[in-house]
Enzyme design. Structure first.
Site, PDB file in Angstrom:
ATOM      1  N   ASP A 138       4.678   3.085 -17.371  1.00 22.67           N
ATOM      2  CA  ASP A 138       4.079   1.801 -17.036  1.00 22.67           C
ATOM      3  C   ASP A 138       2.754   2.134 -16.328  1.00 22.67           C
ATOM      4  OD1 ASP A 138       3.851  -1.001 -16.347  1.00 22.67           O
ATOM      5  OD2 ASP A 138       4.512  -0.433 -14.337  1.00 22.67           O
ATOM      6  N   ASP A 176       0.560  -0.339 -13.959  1.00 22.64           N
ATOM      7  CA  ASP A 176       0.370  -0.932 -12.637  1.00 22.64           C
ATOM      8  C   ASP A 176       1.528  -0.570 -11.703  1.00 22.64           C
ATOM      9  OD1 ASP A 176      -1.984  -2.358 -13.528  1.00 22.64           O
ATOM     10  OD2 ASP A 176      -0.663  -3.792 -14.503  1.00 22.64           O
ATOM     11  N   GLY A 196       5.528  -6.348 -13.820  1.00 16.89           N
ATOM     12  CA  GLY A 196       5.918  -6.187 -15.209  1.00 16.89           C
ATOM     13  C   GLY A 196       5.873  -7.464 -16.038  1.00 16.89           C
TER      14      GLY A 196
HETATM   15  C1  BG6 Z   1       1.768  -5.914 -15.477  1.00 22.87           C
HETATM   16  C2  BG6 Z   1       1.740  -6.230 -14.005  1.00 22.87           C
HETATM   17  O1  BG6 Z   1       1.543  -4.562 -15.649  1.00 22.87           O
HETATM   18  O2  BG6 Z   1       0.772  -6.650 -16.173  1.00 22.87           O
HETATM   19  C3  BG6 Z   1       1.848  -7.723 -13.799  1.00 22.87           C
HETATM   20  O3  BG6 Z   1       2.826  -5.580 -13.370  1.00 22.87           O
HETATM   21  C4  BG6 Z   1       0.757  -8.428 -14.590  1.00 22.87           C
HETATM   22  O4  BG6 Z   1       1.732  -8.005 -12.429  1.00 22.87           O
HETATM   23  C5  BG6 Z   1       0.895  -8.056 -16.054  1.00 22.87           C
HETATM   24  O5  BG6 Z   1       0.875  -9.836 -14.451  1.00 22.87           O
HETATM   25  C6  BG6 Z   1      -0.147  -8.749 -16.939  1.00 22.87           C
HETATM   26  O6  BG6 Z   1      -1.427  -8.288 -16.605  1.00 22.87           O
HETATM   27  P1  BG6 Z   1      -2.766  -8.919 -17.169  1.00 22.87           P
HETATM   28  O7  BG6 Z   1      -3.818  -7.899 -16.785  1.00 22.87           O
HETATM   29  O8  BG6 Z   1      -2.621  -9.050 -18.643  1.00 22.87           O
HETATM   30  O9  BG6 Z   1      -2.951 -10.222 -16.501  1.00 22.87           O
HETATM   31 MG    MG Z   2       4.294  -1.923 -13.014  1.00 20.96          MG
END
Ligand code: BG6
Ligand code: MG
Length: 220
Positions: free
Chosen positions: A8, A10, A45
Site C-alpha cells: 500500500d 499512504d 484505504g
Molecule cells: C488511500 C488513502 O490510499 O487513498 C485514503 O488511505 C484515500 O485515505 C484514498 O482517501 C484515495 O485517495 P485519493 O488520492 O484518490 O483521494
Molecule cells: Mg494506507
C-alpha cells in the site's frame, strides 16, 4: 515461499496518510463539522467519495451528489497543495531499504493503492522504478476491502495469490488482502489490524527480519 510483495502507499511507504487527514480536517473546518480521531483511522484505504460519506455520516449531515463532488474535489485540491511539500523526509523510515532488500532477493514488488494520486506521489519522490507494477485508484472500480486492487496487482506481476504478501496500514486493506487469498501484513500503529485478521503484525521496518519473513516462519 513469497515471490511478490505488494505495498500500500499512504501510511506504508509514505506518510501521505497524514496529508489526507489534513485535507479532510480542513474541509471539515470549512463546513463547521467535526473530524474525530477515530474517523481518521476509518478513512485509511477508503476511496475519496467513500471517505467523504463516512465524514458526512459521522456528522449526521446529508448532501446532494453535486455538493459531494464539489467537496471531494475541494479536499483533493487541499491534498495536492500539501503534496508539494512532500520530500524524502515523508518516507516511512526503512520502507525504501526494505523494498531494495526484497528486490535484491529476487522478490517482485507491486503497489496496491486506492489513491488516484499514487503515481504523482511516487514520481515526486523518484521511487517509481522500485515497483515492477503499480495498481492505483485509477485502475480499480471497487474499493478495499474488495480484493480487486491486490488481485489485479498479483495478476500483473504474474504471481499467484498464495505467493503474494501485502503490506497494509488499513483495516480495509488487511481485509482486502485476505479476501484476495494473499498473506496480509498489518503495518504500523493502526488499531484493529489484528482483529481484521492480519497474518502478521509489523510495527515498523526495523522490526522486520526479511529472511525470516520470506521463509514464512513469522506467521502460522
Ligand atoms: C488511500 C488513502 O490510499 O487513498 C485514503 O488511505 C484515500 O485515505 C484514498 O482517501 C484515495 O485517495 P485519493 O488520492 O484518490 O483521494
Ligand atoms: Mg494506507
Amino acid at each position: 515461499t513469497i515471490e511478490a510483495v505488494i505495498f500500500d502507499l499512504d501510511g506504508v511507504v509514505v506518510y501521505t496518510d497524514e496529508y489526507h487527514s489534513r485535507g479532510w480536517r480542513r474541509l471539515c473546518d470549512d463546513q463547521g463539522w467535526r473530524f474525530p480521531e477515530e474517523v481518521s483511522d476509518q478513512l485509511r484505504g477508503v476511496s475519496r467519495m467513500e471517505s467523504l460519506q463516512i465524514i458526512l455520516d459521522s456528522n449526521g449531515v446529508s448532501a446532494t451528489g453535486e455538493e459531494k463532488e464539489e467537496m471531494a474535489h475541494r479536499k483533493n485540491e487541499y491534498y495536492k497543495t500539501y503534496l508539494q511539500e512532500v520530500d524524502e523526509s515523508a518516507l516511512v523510515p526503512g520502507a525504501v531499504d526494505c523494498i531494495r532488500e526484497l528486490r535484491r532477493r529476487g522478490v517482485l514488488i507491486g503497489l496496491g493503492s486506492a489513491s488516484k494520486n499514487a503515481l504523482t506521489v511516487l514520481r515526486g519522490l523518484g521511487i517509481e522504478e522500485l515497483f515492477d507494477q503499480a495498481v492505483t485508484g485509477l485502475d480499480i472500480t471497487r474499493s478495499k476491502p474488495d480484493p480487486q486492487v491486490f488481485t489485479l496487482g498479483g495478476q500483473r506481476l504474474g504471481v499467484s495469490p498464495e505467493r503474494c504478501a501485502v503490506f497494509e496500514d488499513a483495516v480495509s486493506g488487511v481485509e482486502a488482502a485476505n479476501a484476495a487469498g494473499m498473506i496480509s501484513v498489518g503495518f504500523g500503529p493502526t488499531q484493529g489490524l489484528d482483529q481484521a485478521g492480519a497474518d502478521l503484525l509489523v510495527p515498523d521496518y526495523a522490526w522486520l527480519d526479511i529472511d525470516a519473513f520470506l521463509a514464512g516462519t513469522l506467521w502460522s
